[in-house]
Design a protein around this motif. Structure first.
Motif, PDB file in Angstrom:
ATOM      1  N   TYR A 200      -3.452  12.727 -14.970  1.00 25.50           N
ATOM      2  CA  TYR A 200      -3.901  11.356 -15.242  1.00 25.50           C
ATOM      3  C   TYR A 200      -4.134  10.606 -13.934  1.00 25.50           C
ATOM      4  CZ  TYR A 200       0.882   9.900 -14.135  1.00 25.50           C
ATOM      5  OH  TYR A 200       2.074   9.685 -13.501  1.00 25.50           O
ATOM      6  N   HIS A 201      -4.808   9.473 -14.043  1.00 21.23           N
ATOM      7  CA  HIS A 201      -5.003   8.569 -12.916  1.00 21.23           C
ATOM      8  C   HIS A 201      -4.995   7.148 -13.448  1.00 21.23           C
ATOM      9  CE1 HIS A 201      -6.612   6.709  -9.274  1.00 21.23           C
ATOM     10  NE2 HIS A 201      -7.428   6.046 -10.070  1.00 21.23           N
ATOM     11  N   VAL A 202      -4.031   6.330 -12.991  1.00 16.75           N
ATOM     12  CA  VAL A 202      -3.962   4.942 -13.433  1.00 16.75           C
ATOM     13  C   VAL A 202      -4.258   3.959 -12.305  1.00 16.75           C
ATOM     14  CG1 VAL A 202      -2.341   5.477 -15.279  1.00 16.75           C
ATOM     15  CG2 VAL A 202      -1.455   4.796 -13.040  1.00 16.75           C
ATOM     16  N   GLY A 203      -4.432   4.444 -11.080  1.00 15.09           N
ATOM     17  CA  GLY A 203      -4.791   3.568  -9.975  1.00 15.09           C
ATOM     18  C   GLY A 203      -3.626   2.892  -9.290  1.00 15.09           C
ATOM     19  N   ASN A 204      -2.414   3.348  -9.554  1.00 14.02           N
ATOM     20  CA  ASN A 204      -1.228   2.816  -8.888  1.00 14.02           C
ATOM     21  C   ASN A 204      -0.514   3.992  -8.225  1.00 14.02           C
ATOM     22  OD1 ASN A 204       1.592   2.014  -8.445  1.00 14.02           O
ATOM     23  ND2 ASN A 204       1.065   0.158  -9.565  1.00 14.02           N
ATOM     24  N   GLU A 205      -0.415   3.949  -6.912  1.00 10.05           N
ATOM     25  CA  GLU A 205       0.140   5.084  -6.172  1.00 10.05           C
ATOM     26  C   GLU A 205       1.570   5.396  -6.582  1.00 10.05           C
ATOM     27  OE1 GLU A 205      -0.311   8.119  -3.159  1.00 10.05           O
ATOM     28  OE2 GLU A 205      -1.655   6.891  -4.358  1.00 10.05           O
ATOM     29  N   ARG A 206       2.313   4.396  -6.953  1.00  8.93           N
ATOM     30  CA  ARG A 206       3.700   4.623  -7.365  1.00  8.93           C
ATOM     31  C   ARG A 206       3.773   5.529  -8.590  1.00  8.93           C
ATOM     32  NH1 ARG A 206       7.114  -0.061 -10.259  1.00  8.93           N
ATOM     33  NH2 ARG A 206       8.890   1.167 -10.936  1.00  8.93           N
ATOM     34  N   PHE A 207       2.843   5.377  -9.515  1.00  9.13           N
ATOM     35  CA  PHE A 207       2.839   6.192 -10.726  1.00  9.13           C
ATOM     36  C   PHE A 207       2.072   7.496 -10.518  1.00  9.13           C
ATOM     37  CE2 PHE A 207       2.939   1.790 -12.755  1.00  9.13           C
ATOM     38  CZ  PHE A 207       4.317   1.773 -12.786  1.00  9.13           C
ATOM     39  N   ASP A 208       0.896   7.403  -9.897  1.00 11.77           N
ATOM     40  CA  ASP A 208       0.070   8.606  -9.713  1.00 11.77           C
ATOM     41  C   ASP A 208       0.726   9.609  -8.773  1.00 11.77           C
ATOM     42  OD1 ASP A 208      -1.871   7.537 -11.352  1.00 11.77           O
ATOM     43  OD2 ASP A 208      -3.031   6.670  -9.703  1.00 11.77           O
ATOM     44  N   ARG A 209       1.601   9.136  -7.914  1.00 18.02           N
ATOM     45  CA  ARG A 209       2.174  10.016  -6.882  1.00 18.02           C
ATOM     46  C   ARG A 209       3.586  10.489  -7.214  1.00 18.02           C
ATOM     47  NH1 ARG A 209       3.592  13.013  -3.511  1.00 18.02           N
ATOM     48  NH2 ARG A 209       3.133  13.068  -1.283  1.00 18.02           N
ATOM     49  N   TYR A 210       4.327   9.732  -8.052  1.00 15.58           N
ATOM     50  CA  TYR A 210       5.752  10.033  -8.163  1.00 15.58           C
ATOM     51  C   TYR A 210       6.277  10.199  -9.589  1.00 15.58           C
ATOM     52  CZ  TYR A 210       5.782   8.719  -3.250  1.00 15.58           C
ATOM     53  OH  TYR A 210       5.528   8.655  -1.912  1.00 15.58           O
ATOM     54  N   VAL A 211       5.442  10.140 -10.600  1.00 17.91           N
ATOM     55  CA  VAL A 211       5.929  10.247 -11.977  1.00 17.91           C
ATOM     56  C   VAL A 211       5.245  11.408 -12.681  1.00 17.91           C
ATOM     57  CG1 VAL A 211       6.144   9.098 -14.213  1.00 17.91           C
ATOM     58  CG2 VAL A 211       6.396   7.770 -12.108  1.00 17.91           C
ATOM     59  N   VAL A 212       6.049  12.290 -13.286  1.00 18.36           N
ATOM     60  CA  VAL A 212       5.528  13.364 -14.138  1.00 18.36           C
ATOM     61  C   VAL A 212       6.152  13.223 -15.523  1.00 18.36           C
ATOM     62  CG1 VAL A 212       5.186  14.919 -12.192  1.00 18.36           C
ATOM     63  CG2 VAL A 212       7.314  15.051 -13.507  1.00 18.36           C
ATOM     64  N   PHE A 213       5.441  13.688 -16.525  1.00 20.19           N
ATOM     65  CA  PHE A 213       5.899  13.588 -17.904  1.00 20.19           C
ATOM     66  C   PHE A 213       6.207  14.967 -18.470  1.00 20.19           C
ATOM     67  CE2 PHE A 213       3.429   9.705 -17.393  1.00 20.19           C
ATOM     68  CZ  PHE A 213       4.266   8.762 -17.958  1.00 20.19           C
ATOM     69  N   LEU A 214       7.338  15.054 -19.169  1.00 21.81           N
ATOM     70  CA  LEU A 214       7.714  16.226 -19.941  1.00 21.81           C
ATOM     71  C   LEU A 214       7.945  15.789 -21.381  1.00 21.81           C
ATOM     72  CD1 LEU A 214      10.405  17.983 -17.670  1.00 21.81           C
ATOM     73  CD2 LEU A 214       7.975  18.563 -17.865  1.00 21.81           C
ATOM     74  N   PRO A 215       7.782  16.692 -22.352  1.00 17.95           N
ATOM     75  CA  PRO A 215       8.237  16.362 -23.716  1.00 17.95           C
ATOM     76  C   PRO A 215       9.725  16.026 -23.679  1.00 17.95           C
ATOM     77  CG  PRO A 215       6.898  18.359 -23.710  1.00 17.95           C
ATOM     78  CD  PRO A 215       7.144  18.023 -22.277  1.00 17.95           C
ATOM     79  N   ILE A 216      10.133  15.028 -24.429  1.00 15.75           N
ATOM     80  CA  ILE A 216      11.482  14.497 -24.277  1.00 15.75           C
ATOM     81  C   ILE A 216      12.551  15.551 -24.537  1.00 15.75           C
ATOM     82  CG2 ILE A 216      11.588  13.610 -26.656  1.00 15.75           C
ATOM     83  CD1 ILE A 216      13.150  11.186 -25.390  1.00 15.75           C
TER      84      ILE A 216
END
Length: 452
Positions: free
Chosen positions: A232-248
């Motif tokens: 994904y790309h949301v345009g915020n480096e904090r999210f695009d660079r440091y957050v990954v998603f896994l199924p809970i």
């Protein structure tokens, strides 16, 4: 009768006689004792100060809107800590919160930190466990991933910077994300993080978290390998660079979390109501809670401080330029000393003299403020076109999009702020006009006409 009528005309506050004299002095040439060149400079200075103040405030409003919109679009607006709460109670709380007015969704969450590795590269990362239906319902993430799933119609570049920069888009699909439940190997990450690791959709990423099973030799880290299903790309480096998603369930399995959910995320119809929602809920529930404003207090506070400091600095600039009005009107008073003396001898009052010269200075201030407001509003509305024109003219990027992740300066006009800026600047110029006008009223007619 005629003398009494003339006296009434002269004494009428802000009447035709006083307005006529004020406009006549404004239009008088320099050699006839008119306004000095410094008064023209003061008008230009006030114009530039008000223009800069409105434009800077609009750009900072735009940056704040961009930052806040990315935060409230990416994250829930209220977080509730439910660690240690049994699954049954958490499920009941979720159903209760869904029925509250203003609540759009309630999302169970799991968060942790780990080390992601691929192709001999390693990066620290925040792991966020979410339900598959919740990530698919996130419009910002889903739209980004879907936007990169098919070729996009690209518009012709507006300028040189647009030609060398294409906004990043997502890749892959969220359709099969989490199908494996607790054993799912799916992972979703931002494009900046994927670039740092050198991976793409379908590649393998290993995540290691240090708090694993305890053994006789100490705590053993847990390691799992996942396949990238979407970027994904949301345009915020904090999210695009440091957050990954896994199924809970997969995230809970990785971190050894057994029962219940450690966090609940609530999305509200109005994100600005998050603070009041938290205060009300804290009175009813025994859980720890945080609004998105508290969770991102560093960014929000920095924006508020920068905005207030910038407003103060630029307003001081306006005050400094308005000081030139004092000099200009004082020079006008000095040049018109004989006229003032004659006015006083034919019956003009001190208050009338004050009003005449106050109107001359006020007109100068109004001209500067009005022109500055006009230029500031037009510049904020057409800021992108102005930026692209200057970049084409100068041949380099004034606002590099590969650094700021925006192809144009953001600007948002707030008409209430424009009105307050214009009103405050006008009050300053009015005050600056009163000071030399009062000095003119104190002029002694006898002294002024002694050598005439």
């Amino acid at each position: 009768m005629d003398a009494a009528r003339e006296q009434r005309v002269i004494h009428r506050p802000f009447g035709p006689f006083e307005r006529m004299l004020a406009m006549r002095y404004l239009g008088a040439k320099r050699e006839h004792g008119g306004l000095a060149f410094i008064s023209i400079v003061s008008v230009i200075g006030i114009t530039l100060g008000v223009w800069a103040l409105i434009l800077t405030m609009s750009i900072m409003n735009g940056f704040r809107l961009e930052l806040v919109s990315k935060i409230v679009g990416f994250e829930p607006h209220v977080f509730i800590d439910t660690r240690g709460v049994p699954q049954v109670e958490v499920d009941a709380l979720i159903e209760e919160l869904r029925l509250r007015p203003g609540v759009e969704t309630v999302e169970p969450l799991h968060e942790g930190t780990g080390l992601a590795s691929a192709y001999q590269r390693s990066e620290g990362i925040q792991v966020r466990g979410v339900r598959p239906e919740d990530i698919r319902a996130n419009k910002m993430i889903a739209a980004s991933v879907a936007g990169g799933a098919a070729p996009m119609q690209m518009e012709p570049p507006k300028n040189r910077c647009s030609a060398i920069f294409a906004p990043p888009s997502g890749a892959g699909s969220l359709d099969r994300f989490g199908d494996g439940g607790a054993l799912s190997s799916d992972i979703v990450m931002g494009d900046s993080f994927a670039y740092a690791l050198g991976v793409g959709v379908g590649d393998k990423v290993t995540i290691t978290q240090p708090n694993g099973a305890r053994t006789a030799f100490g705590t053993s880290p847990r390691t799992r390998t996942y396949a990238i299903s979407a970027i994904y790309h949301v345009g915020n480096e904090r999210f695009d660079r440091y957050v990954v998603f896994l199924p809970i369930e997969s995230s809970k399995n990785l971190f050894g979390y057994d029962e219940g959910y450690p966090l609940l995320g609530i999305r509200l119809a109005d994100p600005n109501a998050a603070e009041s929602f938290v205060r009300q809920l804290e009175q009813e529930k025994p859980y720890r809670m945080q609004s998105w404003i508290q969770r991102n207090s560093t960014f929000v506070t920095a924006l508020v401080v920068e905005r207030n400091v910038m407003r103060l600095i630029l307003f001081i600039v306006v005050v400094i330029t308005a000081l030139n009005i004092i000099t200009g009107v004082l020079m006008l008073v000095k040049n018109k000393a004989r006229d003032i003396a004659i006015l006083r001898t034919i019956g003009a009052t001190r208050g009338g003299v004050v009003r005449i010269f106050m109107m001359t200075g006020t007109v100068l201030g109004m001209a500067g403020v009005g022109t500055g407001v006009l230029f500031g509003v037009l510049s904020a509305i057409f800021i992108a076109d102005i930026q692209h024109f200057l970049e084409n003219l100068l041949g380099f990027c004034l606002f590099p999009p590969d650094i700021y992740q925006l192809d144009a300066l953001p600007a948002k006009l707030e008409w209430g702020e424009v009105a307050s800026v214009g009103g405050a600047a006008f009050v300053v110029t009015l005050f600056m006009s009163i000071i030399p006008s009062m000095w003119a009223a104190r002029l002694n007619p006898v002294e002024a006409l002694r050598f005439e």
